[in-house]
Design an enzyme around this catalytic site. Structure first.
Site, PDB file in Angstrom:
ATOM      1  N   HIS A   7       0.831  -1.220   0.000  1.00 27.56           N
ATOM      2  CA  HIS A   7       0.000   0.000   0.000  1.00 27.56           C
ATOM      3  C   HIS A   7       0.860   1.263   0.000  1.00 27.56           C
ATOM      4  O   HIS A   7       0.452   2.298   0.540  1.00 27.56           O
ATOM      5  CB  HIS A   7      -0.931   0.012   1.209  1.00 27.56           C
ATOM      6  N   GLN A  50      -5.708  -4.777  -5.129  1.00 23.37           N
ATOM      7  CA  GLN A  50      -6.131  -3.586  -5.872  1.00 23.37           C
ATOM      8  C   GLN A  50      -5.430  -3.485  -7.232  1.00 23.37           C
ATOM      9  O   GLN A  50      -5.499  -2.445  -7.880  1.00 23.37           O
ATOM     10  CB  GLN A  50      -5.856  -2.320  -5.052  1.00 23.37           C
ATOM     11  N   ASP A 100      -0.616  -4.480   5.905  1.00 24.26           N
ATOM     12  CA  ASP A 100      -1.683  -5.348   5.400  1.00 24.26           C
ATOM     13  C   ASP A 100      -1.551  -5.659   3.914  1.00 24.26           C
ATOM     14  O   ASP A 100      -0.919  -4.945   3.161  1.00 24.26           O
ATOM     15  CB  ASP A 100      -3.047  -4.708   5.658  1.00 24.26           C
ATOM     16  N   GLU A 101      -2.190  -6.751   3.540  1.00 23.57           N
ATOM     17  CA  GLU A 101      -2.548  -7.101   2.166  1.00 23.57           C
ATOM     18  C   GLU A 101      -1.383  -7.305   1.212  1.00 23.57           C
ATOM     19  O   GLU A 101      -1.479  -7.004   0.035  1.00 23.57           O
ATOM     20  CB  GLU A 101      -3.522  -6.072   1.584  1.00 23.57           C
ATOM     21  N   LEU A 102      -0.269  -7.856   1.699  1.00 20.07           N
ATOM     22  CA  LEU A 102       0.690  -8.368   0.724  1.00 20.07           C
ATOM     23  C   LEU A 102       0.111  -9.643   0.129  1.00 20.07           C
ATOM     24  O   LEU A 102      -0.451 -10.468   0.857  1.00 20.07           O
ATOM     25  CB  LEU A 102       2.044  -8.643   1.383  1.00 20.07           C
TER      26      LEU A 102
END
Length: 906
Positions: A504, A545, A589-591
Site C-alpha cells: 500500500h 487492488q 496489510d494485504e501483501l
C-alpha cells in the site's frame, strides 16, 4: 463543502440534452468552458453507459458480462485510430480469449483492445484497425468480461476521459460523461452467483424487519447509554446569567461547555474558577475508580459534573448536552435561541467499558479537508469516542507534508491525466483533482455554484461519483495537521497516524522515484537518499487492488532512512502543540499470497546485502517490522499498532497492538483476534464483517459502497459482540445460514485474553467516500452503534437481542437522530459558523399493501413517513393504514426535512 450534490449541468447537457428550461448552463470561464466546446474542440464528443448484464455467465462465479455503450454526440465520427478512452474500474478485465467454454473475452472481434497503461485500476480502450467508426448520433455497445460480479451501481467504471492524436490535443484529456444502468428486478444483475441467497431489498422485506414504536424513558435519550440513570424530583432551569465554575485542571472543559451552551441558549454564559454561587460546577473526583468515568447531578437548581479525570468531566459535559431538549437545538438552528432551557432532574454515574473507542478514517484514497476532519472529530467526541486512527498514506495518495521530503506531497498527493506518471499519479477510483482544474482533464462537470452541505446531500448512489467528484488530490500542511491535533486534544481524542508500509505504498514509492529523477544529475546522493525500491528488482506480485509496484524494499538502508525521517517529522508535529502521541500505525496489510507471487526474491540489492541475501520473503517481512517497530519506538517515542497481518507468520513483536480485521465468515481467520489476545497481545478489534463502515448498508443497487466482507448496517455495529464474535455469525456474506458446527473449533477468548481486548473502532475506507456528505452518509448512523458498543461492550446476559435492537432503534429515531439534524460543532474559534446538521442515512421505509390499504413503518420509529399516489407529484404524511389504489410511493423524512430515497409499491 460546497461542491456537493446538486445536478451537474454540463454533464446533463452532454449526456441527454438540456430539457429543463431552468437548467441553464454555467457562465463560460476557465473552469466552465463554453457549452459547445466539446463539439468544436474535439473530433467526437462521447458519452458512456455501463451496465452489468449477467453475473451468472459462468458456473464458477469467476467473471461476469457487462456492456459499455458509447454514444457519439459529434461533430465528426469516432474513427478507427487516433483516440484512447481511459477509465478506472475496480474489477480485473479478462484478457483476450480468457473465459470459460463458449463465453470468452472477444474484444478484438469488436474492433477494440483494453489494456492497462499503469498498475492499479486504470484502463484504456483503443480501436483496432478493424474498428467500425461510430458516426454522429450512433450508439455502439462493447461486451466486456470482468472478474467476480457487479450488483451495485457503485461497481461501475468511472472517470472516463478521452485523448485524441494531434499536436493540439497533446497532453490533454477530455472528460466523457458516464452513467450506469442496473435493473434491480433482473436476477442476473443482482445475484452474485447461484450460491448468493441474500435478497434484494424491498419495501415488504423492510416492513417485516422494522421494529414497532415504543415509549421510552430518560435513559433512552442518551448515547452511549450511561450505566446508572436515576430520575430526581424537580427540574433545573438555565437562563439569564449562567456561570460555570471549574477547579484546576478542567478550565479548557469549562470553555468548551460555555461555547456549547452559547450555541443553544440566549443567556450570559461565563466560566470562572470555582468560588461559590456557580449554577454549573465542574469538579475532579479522583476516587471515582475508572479512568474517564464521571457523575452528573441535575438537582436543587444546579448542575454538577464530577470526573475521575479531565476526560471524565468532558464526557459528563457530553451527557449534559444530550439532556438539553431537542426543541432547543432546533430553535437555535433557525437563529432563535431560546432564553431558557429546562433540564430534567437526574443522577447519572457512568464509565466506559473499553479504554480504546475509536474511528479510523482513510484520506489516502480520497482526501478530506481539515475542516471536514474537525467537524467529524467533534461529532465523535459527542459520543465519547477517544481514538482517531488517521490513515494518511496509501497507494493512491500521500496526505501529510513532511519537511525535507517535498516530493511526497508535490507529487504523491496529486492525481490526474499523466499515463507515464512523470509529474503525478494516475487517476484512481474515477477521480483526480475533483471537479477543479490542475489534473490535465478538461470539460469536467462544473462544481455547483452553491449547495447546502446537508440539505442537498445525497441519499444513496450519486451519479456524480462516476464523473470526477472526489478529491483525489490534496494534503495537510504542517500547520493543518497541527491544527487537527490541537482540535482533537481539546476533545480528548488521541490521533493515531498511519504510515502504511511495506505494501500500500505506491504513492511514496512513485514520489521517491520522481525525486530520484529530479535530482540524480545535480545531486546524486540526495536523489538516492530516500529511494524505496531496487530498480533492478524482477519480483512479480499484484495486490488485490491490482498494483504491481507498490512495495517498499526491506533490504535498503534508504527505506529505513525514509521511515525514520517521516516518524521524526510526525513526532515533531505532536511535540509542537503538546498533543499526546498514543501510537503510530505501521500498516502491514494485504501483501499478496506467496503461493503465486514473489515479494522481493527478485531484488539484486537484497541478494547483495549480507544481512538479507539468504532470507525468504517471510523472513524479510518479519525483519522489516522488527526494524520498523524500533524506529517508531526510538524516534517517535511511542508504541506501534498495525494490521494483524504483521504477526501472521510467526512474528514475535512484544508491545505491538494488533488490529485484526479479516474475519469474513468462512475465510479461515475468524478467530485471529482471540488467538492474539490469548497470547498476550493487546488487541484493537477491527472486524470487517461488522465494523467496516464503508461497506454498503444493504443489497440495494442504489446503495453506495463495497460489500466484499459483508453488508454492514447499524444493526451490524450495534449487535457486534466484542467478547463473542461468533454470536454475530448467523449468516455469511451471501445470506446463507452458518452452521455453528463449522465454528466449533475456532479459538474462544479466555478470561486472561478478555483483559487484553483494548477496545474497538469503526473503520471508514475511502474508495467511495468522495465528498464530506458521503463520508457522513457512510459513517452515520452506523458509527452510533460502534459508540454504544465501545462504551458498553457487554450485552446484558438476560437481554433479548431483538428487544435490545428495537429499543436502540427507537432511541435513535425519537431522540438521537433529531439531535443530529440540528447538530452544530462546538466552535471555539468561529470555524464553522453556518454548518448545522449531519448527513446521516435516512432509511427507506417498509411498506405493504394489505387488503387494499397501505401499511408502512420505518427502521427508526420517530421519523416521519410520507406516501404518494401520483408518482411523487404530491405527498401526504402517513399516520395509520390508509386505503390506496394503483402505484404507491413511500419515503421517510427526517426532522430537518431531508428524505430517504423513494420506494415504490405496485
Amino acid at each position: 463543502m460546497k461542491r456537493l450534490l446538486t445536478s451537474l449541468p454540463l454533464m446533463a447537457i452532454l449526456s441527454s440534452g438540456c430539457t429543463d428550461p431552468n437548467d441553464k448552463p454555467p457562465t463560460p470561464g476557465p473552469g466552465n468552458p463554453p457549452i459547445d466546446e466539446p463539439t468544436t474542440q474535439v473530433p467526437a464528443s462521447l458519452t458512456v453507459e455501463w451496465q452489468p448484464v449477467d453475473n451468472l455467465a459462468n458456473k464458477d462465479a469467476k467473471f461476469f458480462r457487462s456492456t459499455f455503450t458509447l454514444e457519439n454526440k459529434g461533430p465528426g465520427e469516432l474513427g478507427n485510430q487516433g483516440w484512447k478512452l481511459y477509465f478506472n474500474f475496480v474489477r480485473r478485465i479478462l484478457k483476450e480469449g480468457e473465459g470459460e467454454g463458449t463465453v470468452v473475452q472477444a474484444l478484438a472481434a469488436q474492433g477494440v483492445k483494453i489494456s492497462k497503461p499503469a498498475s492499479g485500476d486504470y484502463y484504456v480502450i483503443e480501436p483496432l484497425p478493424e474498428f467500425k467508426p461510430i458516426a454522429k448520433g450512433e450508439r455502439r455497445t462493447i461486451d466486456v468480461l470482468a472478474s467476480d460480479w457487479a450488483i451495485l451501481k457503485t461497481d461501475a467504471p468511472a472517470g472516463f476521459h478521452i485523448v485524441f492524436a494531434g499536436e493540439k490535443f497533446k497532453e490533454n484529456a477530455f472528460a466523457v460523461p458516464a452513467t450506469v444502468k442496473l435493473d434491480a428486478a433482473d436476477p442476473k444483475q443482482t445475484t452474485r452467483f447461484p450460491g448468493d441467497k441474500l435478497p434484494v431489498q424491498t419495501p415488504g422485506l423492510r416492513y417485516d424487519e422494522n421494529p414497532a414504536h415504543q415509549t421510552l424513558d430518560l435513559k433512552a435519550k442518551l448515547l452511549p447509554a450511561p450505566r446508572i440513570v436515576e430520575a430526581v424530583a424537580g427540574e433545573v432551569s438555565l437562563k439569564g446569567d449562567v456561570a460555570i465554575g471549574f477547579v484546576e485542571g478542567v478550565k479548557d472543559e469549562a470553555s468548551y461547555l460555555a461555547a456549547a451552551l452559547k450555541d443553544v441558549l440566549a443567556a450570559n454564559i461565563t466560566s470562572r474558577a470555582t468560588g461559590g454561587g456557580e449554577q454549573i460546577r465542574l469538579e475532579l473526583k479522583p476516587d471515582l475508580g475508572t479512568a474517564e468515568g464521571y457523575e452528573l447531578d441535575v438537582k436543587d437548581g444546579s448542575v454538577t459534573i464530577r470526573g475521575k479525570d479531565a476526560a471524565g468531566v468532558f464526557y459528563g459535559i457530553q451527557t449534559l448536552r444530550q439532556l438539553i431538549p431537542t426543541d432547543a437545538y432546533a430553535a437555535a438552528k433557525t437563529g432563535a435561541r431560546p432564553q431558557e432551557i429546562v433540564l430534567p432532574g437526574v443522577h447519572i454515574a457512568d464509565a466506559p467499558g473499553f479504554t480504546y473507542r475509536g474511528m479510523a478514517l482513510d484520506v489516502g484514497r480520497h482526501f478530506q479537508t481539515k475542516e471536514t476532519v474537525k467537524r467529524l472529530l467533534d461529532v465523535l467526541a459527542h459520543y465519547k469516542i477517544n481514538k482517531f486512527h488517521f490513515h494518511l498514506t496509501d497507494d493512491e495518495g500521500w496526505r501529510l507534508e513532511i519537511p525535507g521530503i517535498p516530493e511526497l506531497t508535490s507529487y504523491g498527493s496529486r492525481r490526474g491525466f499523466d499515463p507515464a506518471e512523470e509529474e503525478m499519479l494516475h487517476a484512481g477510483f474515477g477521480s483526480s483533482n475533483d471537479l477543479a482544474e490542475g489534473d490535465r482533464i478538461s470539460l469536467k462537470p462544473p462544481a455547483p455554484a452553491s449547495a447546502d452541505p446537508v440539505k442537498d446531500a445525497p441519499q444513496g448512489f450519486l451519479p456524480e461519483t462516476l464523473n470526477f467528484l472526489g478529491k483525489g488530490s490534496g494534503y495537510y500542511t504542517v500547520k493543518d495537521f497541527e491544527e487537527i491535533l490541537v482540535y482533537a486534544k481539546e476533545r480528548h481524542i488521541d490521533v493515531i497516524p498511519e504510515v502504511d508500509v511495506p505494501g500500500h505504498s505506491r504513492a511514496a514509492v512513485k514520489a521517491m522515484e520522481y525525486r530520484y529523477r529530479k535530482l540524480k544529475d545535480s545531486d546524486p546522493a540526495k536523489a538516492a537518499e530516500y529511494r524505496l525500491v531496487d530498480p533492478a528488482d524482477t519480483s512479480k506480485h499484484e495486490s488485490v487492488q491490482m498494483y504491481t509496484d507498490n512495495f517498499i524494499n526491506p533490504c535498503l538502508d534508504t527505506s529505513y532512512a525514509f521511515l525514520t525521517k517521516v516518524v521524526q517529522e510526525i513526532k515533531a508535529r505532536y511535540d509542537a502543540v503538546g498533543a499526546p502521541l498514543y501510537a503510530i500505525h505501521g500498516g502491514g496489510d494485504e501483501l499478496p499470497s506467496l503461493n503465486n507471487h514473489v515479494w522481493w526474491q527478485g531484488s539484486p540489492l537484497c541478494k547483495q546485502n549480507p544481512e538479507t541475501r539468504d532470507l525468504t520473503d517471510i523472513q524479510l517481512f518479519n525483519r522489516f517490522f522488527k526494524k520498523w517497530q524500533g524506529i517508531i519506538a526510538t524516534t517517535g517515542g511511542t508504541q506501534m499498532t498495525g494490521w494483524d497481518d504483521i504477526i501472521h507468520n510467526g512474528q514475535d513483536l512484544p508491545g505491538f497492538l494488533p488490529m485484526p480485521w479479516s474475519n469474513v465468515w468462512g475465510w479461515g481467520r475468524e478467530d485471529d483476534a482471540y488467538k492474539f489476545a490469548n497470547q498476550g497481545y493487546k488487541v484493537i478489534l477491527s472486524h470487517s464483517t461488522n465494523l467496516y463502515l464503508d461497506l454498503a448498508y444493504n443489497k440495494d443497487p442504489d446503495e453506495p459502497g463495497y460489500y466484499w466482507a459483508n453488508f454492514v448496517d447499524t444493526k451490524k455495529t450495534f449487535e457486534y459482540r466484542p467478547f463473542d464474535i461468533y454470536a454475530n455469525a448467523t449468516h455469511n456474506r451471501m445470506g446463507v445460514p452458518i452452521n455453528a458446527e463449522d465454528l466449533k473449533d475456532k479459538v474462544r477468548l479466555t478470561a486472561e485474553g478478555k483483559k487484553n481486548i483494548l477496545g474497538m473502532h469503526g473503520l471508514l475506507w475511502a474508495e467511495n467516500q468522495k465528498s464530506p456528505a458521503l463520508l457522513e452518509y457512510f459513517a452515520f448512523p452506523k458509527m452510533l452503534g460502534v459508540a454504544e458498543r465501545a462504551w458498553n461492550p457487554e450485552f446484558p446476559p438476560e437481554g433479548d437481542p431483538a428487544a435490545l435492537w428495537a429499543h436502540f432503534t427507537n432511541s435513535l429515531g425519537q431522540f438521537v437522530l433529531p439531535r443530529l439534524d440540528n447538530y452544530r460543532a462546538v466552535d471555539l474559534r468561529s470555524e464553522f459558523p453556518s454548518r448545522v446538521g449531519v448527513n446521516y442515512r435516512v432509511p427507506l421505509p417498509g411498506a405493504k399493501l394489505i387488503d387494499g390499504k397501505l401499511n408502512a413503518n420505518v427502521l427508526f420509529p420517530g421519523l416521519q413517513i410520507d406516501y404518494s399516489t401520483d408518482a411523487g407529484a404530491t405527498w401526504k404524511q402517513y399516520t395509520e393504514p390508509v386505503a390506496v389504489s394503483g402505484a404507491v410511493s413511500v419515503r421517510a423524512r427526517a426532522s430537518d426535512g431531508r428524505t430517504s430515497r423513494v420506494a415504490e409499491l405496485k
